[in-house]
Write an enzyme that holds these catalytic residues in place. Structure first.
Site, PDB file in Angstrom:
ATOM      1  N   ILE A  61      51.833  31.134  62.624  1.00 31.32           N
ATOM      2  CA  ILE A  61      50.931  30.968  61.500  1.00 31.32           C
ATOM      3  C   ILE A  61      49.798  30.088  62.011  1.00 31.32           C
ATOM      4  O   ILE A  61      50.041  29.047  62.618  1.00 31.32           O
ATOM      5  CB  ILE A  61      51.643  30.349  60.282  1.00 31.32           C
ATOM      6  CG1 ILE A  61      50.677  30.184  59.104  1.00 31.32           C
ATOM      7  CG2 ILE A  61      52.314  29.029  60.624  1.00 31.32           C
ATOM      8  CD1 ILE A  61      51.370  29.691  57.819  1.00 31.32           C
ATOM      9  N   SER A  62      48.559  30.512  61.821  1.00 29.12           N
ATOM     10  CA  SER A  62      47.415  29.789  62.368  1.00 29.12           C
ATOM     11  C   SER A  62      47.269  28.414  61.727  1.00 29.12           C
ATOM     12  O   SER A  62      47.723  28.186  60.596  1.00 29.12           O
ATOM     13  CB  SER A  62      46.123  30.584  62.150  1.00 29.12           C
ATOM     14  OG  SER A  62      46.155  31.795  62.857  1.00 29.12           O
TER      15      SER A  62
END
Length: 214
Positions: A61-62
């Protein structure tokens, strides 16, 4: 988790606003979507810190800033149709849906697609999650006003451009010859496409095909 809304507000105030994220709709969404529910439970306490986190099968997940920055670069307005390439955890989809956008999201790994589909549904986000090859886009719902790619791509796929509406915008972390990636915004206009480059970044690579574990 303690009061996650305090953590989310702190994330916005300390990570996003100081880095010049100014779109109020983006800031509201980042403060309102429970990011900790989109990461594995063992990472929930770290969900609002300034870093990417693993979500399984070498995917991440960024970090919050990159999610906010790419969303802001879309310049999307409520009601627009958006195609996301790379569902991952579903967090980016949730941000877009919270902003009132119609979202279609394509994920190549089946268990990530299924997990994101259930999570988004449970949280009340109306997102169409498709298990498929993101390089192909999703022609069934085209054209899209906006397209966002959440993995590093060697090129802008012709099918993405084909499925993008006239006057549409596409945001992608594109590989560059100097190494790494930069955020590219491509605008589709009557006379062709125009490109504008933004932040350097680091994403997992966009891979073709599909993966099935079920």
């Amino acid at each position: 988790m303690n009061d996650w809304r305090l953590d989310a507000s702190k994330m916005v105030e300390e990570q996003l606003i100081p880095r010049n994220v100014r779109d109020m709709a983006v800031l509201r969404a980042m403060a309102s979507v429970p990011r900790h529910l989109f990461v594995p439970r063992r990472y929930a306490e770290d969900a609002y810190i300034d870093r990417p986190l693993p979500i399984g099968d070498r995917q991440t997940i960024s970090q919050p800033y990159i999610v906010a920055r790419m969303t802001e670069l879309l310049e999307a307005r409520s009601g627009m149709k958006v195609l996301e390439i790379g569902t991952g955890s579903g967090y980016q989809s949730a941000i877009l849906s919270f902003m009132g956008l119609q979202v279609w999201s394509v994920e190549r790994i089946d268990f990530l697609a299924e997990r994101a589909r259930k999570r988004l549904s449970d949280l009340g986000f109306a997102v169409h999650v498709i298990h498929g090859d993101g390089r192909m886009g999703f022609a069934d719902a085209a054209p899209y006003d906006r397209i966002i790619v959440t993995a590093a791509s060697e090129r802008v796929e012709p099918l993405w451009e084909e499925q993008l509406a006239l006057e549409g915008r596409l945001v992608v972390p594109k590989d560059v010859t100097t190494g790494g990636q930069r955020l590219l915004v491509r605008r589709k206009e009557d006379r062709g496409c125009t490109d504008t480059w933004y932040d350097y970044c680091r994403f997992v690579p966009l891979l073709g095909g599909t993966v099935e574990f079920f």
